[in-house]
Design a protein around this motif. Structure first.
Motif, PDB file in Angstrom:
ATOM      1  N   CYS A 100       6.136  -1.052 -14.606  1.00 49.32           N
ATOM      2  CA  CYS A 100       5.674  -0.089 -13.799  1.00 49.32           C
ATOM      3  C   CYS A 100       4.617  -0.150 -13.135  1.00 49.32           C
ATOM      4  N   ASN A 101       3.782  -1.172 -13.989  1.00 51.58           N
ATOM      5  CA  ASN A 101       2.210  -1.593 -13.177  1.00 51.58           C
ATOM      6  C   ASN A 101       2.662  -2.634 -12.061  1.00 51.58           C
ATOM      7  N   ALA A 102       3.440  -3.274 -12.225  1.00 53.00           N
ATOM      8  CA  ALA A 102       4.017  -4.326 -11.040  1.00 53.00           C
ATOM      9  C   ALA A 102       4.718  -3.718  -9.869  1.00 53.00           C
ATOM     10  N   ALA A 103       5.517  -2.765 -10.243  1.00 53.16           N
ATOM     11  CA  ALA A 103       5.827  -1.882  -9.147  1.00 53.16           C
ATOM     12  C   ALA A 103       4.860  -1.203  -8.267  1.00 53.16           C
ATOM     13  N   LEU A 104       3.842  -0.577  -9.172  1.00 56.07           N
ATOM     14  CA  LEU A 104       2.784  -0.211  -8.093  1.00 56.07           C
ATOM     15  C   LEU A 104       1.960  -1.183  -7.409  1.00 56.07           C
ATOM     16  N   GLU A 105       1.967  -2.224  -8.027  1.00 56.47           N
ATOM     17  CA  GLU A 105       1.076  -3.308  -7.301  1.00 56.47           C
ATOM     18  C   GLU A 105       1.746  -3.965  -5.924  1.00 56.47           C
ATOM     19  N   SER A 106       3.315  -3.632  -6.068  1.00 52.71           N
ATOM     20  CA  SER A 106       4.068  -4.001  -4.846  1.00 52.71           C
ATOM     21  C   SER A 106       4.108  -2.900  -3.930  1.00 52.71           C
ATOM     22  N   LEU A 107       3.716  -1.719  -4.342  1.00 49.05           N
ATOM     23  CA  LEU A 107       4.220  -0.438  -3.579  1.00 49.05           C
ATOM     24  C   LEU A 107       3.568  -0.653  -2.202  1.00 49.05           C
ATOM     25  N   PRO A 108       2.020  -0.770  -1.901  1.00 45.17           N
ATOM     26  CA  PRO A 108       1.826  -1.379  -0.428  1.00 45.17           C
ATOM     27  C   PRO A 108       2.681  -1.982   0.403  1.00 45.17           C
TER      28      PRO A 108
END
Length: 641
Positions: free
Chosen positions: A579-587
């Motif tokens: 979930c943290n990697a997903a957040l980092e890729s979100l922008p």
């Protein structure tokens, strides 16, 4: 394979009886093995005599296919939805609804499917990722002399074989080990796994086998070896559930079905004379093509899983509920928890439930819990449920290893739609198989079942609809042999051809081949140059994961992705893996989609807020607020380090 909550122990005065029972069990397993090979000997000989072209030879002959034609745009699909009359309107875009759409379309029927959120946004993306007959169901059939349970297992094993035939790029055979800690369990489990092989018959994936203590500890260095006697290994299937769902949906669209996601049914239309359901009023949640759309159809299928009662209540507000929702929580751990590509099943957890530890998408998946729950769109797993799974893992992991809460990379809760038959005398008892009912006004509801049997469920449902609505199909059901999108030119060595053709890294090539099949070429055509000496193509969305920017563009143009959650959760699986990697890729994901879909600043802000809210349900720390500026500045990484 056969699991009992309490180990059977012989008293001192009954050792001879114990030895006799053990010998009988071993003999039964031996008979099952002999019978299996006897019934399959002709097939085995045929395979041995047949000249098969190797993957290596096929690789040398592979050519880069022409670009796949793009499906109708969402706007074109919506226009057809509101202007044509259909044989069937299907509400729900999970595995069952998608399967019904594909089945109906390939029979020559005119079919439309609408989904309130996204395809596989509910239960169908939050499964245990197994394609299986169910070894525990076979045990119940044996001990309870339950023929219905036996039929369920046999049907599911047949459908397992179909899975691997129609989508070989998305599903595969997975060995699963049952650790053995008592000598008496060896013949017991061995007989059970051989019976499982035997029931599968010609469609058995691989024969089960015994693994010695040394082999078990070599395969699983982290396993607790105190009193370990060895392990029984049997085979089941595994798959990428949401991508399988997308493949079914897009194959249905390719066959002529009208498919629209983010389209909510707000009212059922009824004939004023007969009172029969003749369509629905829908609302476009994407908000781009008008507020409400009338859809006309001869018949309507309710395939909304755990939300089936909400649609049934649109038909009749006083109808009795049939869904008994059950929560299933899973967690994702680093790959080192299962270094071998073999899963483990724990048949005797602390409370008697079964739990799996499985390799999935390069990580370790553990679950599931099973407890009553209330309906929610994106339920958040509780700490108690997560800690229960971690405690069960500790029972199998060496004392030298500390199983930490911070090892959990993602956690999610799926809602399994267990159902009660409203026509049964005992309406509290749950239906083991799927249930198809029809209301007085003609609304057909299909509920229950499991992922593995989605195709058979769809076939049964369409058979009933053809009779009930007097439809005129042009042919019989064909879905047992229709290859899904991506499967036609798939080969096991496809990833090598992708590397040689496009200059991409091995893990990226393997990921694309095993999740897109031959459509990987189209993904790579839409990917950006890396600007490096190597790899030549593909910019990763998140460090350490094989997802690249071309997948976002492909999801929008070829798979009807409309939100960042659609991409991160169901077209790629990044939010399920970390979930943290997903957040980092979100922008980056939002910026790519904004270019593709012409989003303005307000829509981009909405996407950020909606996606962060969704990631809370995937294990993101709910006590923190995450701004785009912080993530772009790398502050999340700094905190994690």
């Amino acid at each position: 394979m056969f699991f009992r909550s309490r180990p059977w122990r012989a008293s001192a005065g009954s050792r001879s009886t114990t030895r006799m029972l053990m010998r009988s069990t071993i003999a039964a397993g031996g008979i099952a093995t002999v019978a299996f090979y006897a019934t399959n000997s002709q097939m085995i000989m045929l395979r041995a005599d047949t000249k098969v072209e190797s993957d290596k030879d096929m690789l040398l002959k592979m050519k880069v296919p022409e670009p796949a034609p793009k499906p109708l745009s969402r706007g074109e699909q919506i226009k057809k939805l509101g202007s044509e009359e259909f044989d069937l309107l299907i509400i729900g875009g999970g595995a069952t609804g998608a399967g019904c759409a594909l089945d109906a379309a390939t029979r020559g029927l005119k079919v439309a499917l609408v989904e309130r959120d996204d395809f596989a946004s509910g239960t169908s993306s939050k499964s245990t990722k197994l394609v299986h007959g169910g070894v525990r169901y076979l045990e119940k059939a044996f001990w309870n002399l339950d023929y219905e349970q036996y039929k369920l297992v046999k049907e599911a094993l047949a459908e397992r074989a179909t899975f691997l035939e129609i989508a070989p790029h998305l599903s595969f055979a997975l060995p699963i080990m049952i650790p053995v800690y008592q000598w008496w369990q060896i013949p017991y489990f061995w007989a059970g796994t051989k019976a499982y092989d035997f029931i599968a018959g010609r469609e058995n994936l691989c024969s089960s086998y015994f693994m010695t203590r040394g082999q078990a500890t070599e395969a699983f260095p982290l396993i607790k070896d105190d009193n370990l006697k060895g392990g029984l290994v049997y085979y089941d299937g595994s798959h990428n559930d949401s991508r399988m769902n997308s493949a079914i949906v897009m194959t249905a669209a390719e066959k002529g079905a009208v498919i629209v996601n983010h389209m909510e049914v707000v009212e059922l239309k009824k004939d004023p004379v007969t009172g029969k359901v003749v369509g629905a009023v829908t609302r476009d949640k994407d908000g781009k093509f008008g507020e409400k759309i009338d859809v006309s159809a001869k018949g309507v299928i309710n395939a909304t899983g755990p939300f089936a009662d909400a649609v049934r209540q649109l038909d009749s507000p006083a109808v009795k509920e049939i869904v008994a929702p059950s929560s299933g929580v899973h967690v994702i751990l680093p790959d080192y928890y299962l270094p071998a590509k073999v899963g483990i099943i724990d048949p005797q957890t602390s409370d008697g439930r079964v739990i799996f530890f499985l390799p999935w998408q390069g990580q370790t998946l553990a679950g599931t819990t099973d407890s009553p729950t209330t309906l929610a769109k994106d339920p958040i797993p509780t700490e108690n449920e997560i800690n229960w799974i971690l405690n069960e893992i500790r029972n199998y992991v060496s004392d030298d290893i500390v199983v930490r809460r911070e090892d959990v990379l993602a956690a999610w809760s799926g809602i399994r739609p267990l159902v009660r038959d409203p026509k049964a005398k005992n309406t509290e008892s749950l239906v083991r198989n799927h249930l198809i009912t029809s209301s007085d006004s003609g609304l057909v509801t299909i509920s229950g079942g499991k992922w593995t049997t989605y195709r058979q469920m769809a076939e049964d449902c369409i058979d009933i609809c053809i009779k009930q609505f007097d439809l005129k199909p042009t042919n019989e059901c064909e879905t047992k042999h229709i290859k899904l999108i991506g499967a036609e030119h798939y080969r096991k060595l496809l990833f090598v051809h992708l590397i040689q053709t496009f200059g991409i890294e091995t893990d990226v090539a393997q990921h694309l081949a095993s999740n897109y099949g031959d459509r990987a070429y189209d993904v790579l055509r839409m990917s950006s140059p890396s600007g490096k000496r190597w790899p030549l193509l593909g910019k990763r969305l998140a460090e350490g994961y094989p997802y690249i920017n071309g997948e976002v563009k492909y999801a929008v143009e070829y798979e009807y992705a409309r939100t960042a959650v659609d991409v991160l959760a169901r077209r790629t699986r990044l939010s399920f893996l970390n979930c943290n990697a997903a957040l980092e890729s979100l922008p980056n994901v939002i910026d790519i989609m904004a270019d593709e879909l012409n989003w303005d600043k307000s829509r981009k802000e909405q996407e950020w807020n909606d996606t962060v809210k969704y990631l809370y349900s995937m294990g993101l720390d709910q006590n923190k607020f995450y701004s785009r500026e912080e993530i772009v500045a790398g502050k999340l990484t700094a905190v994690r380090n």
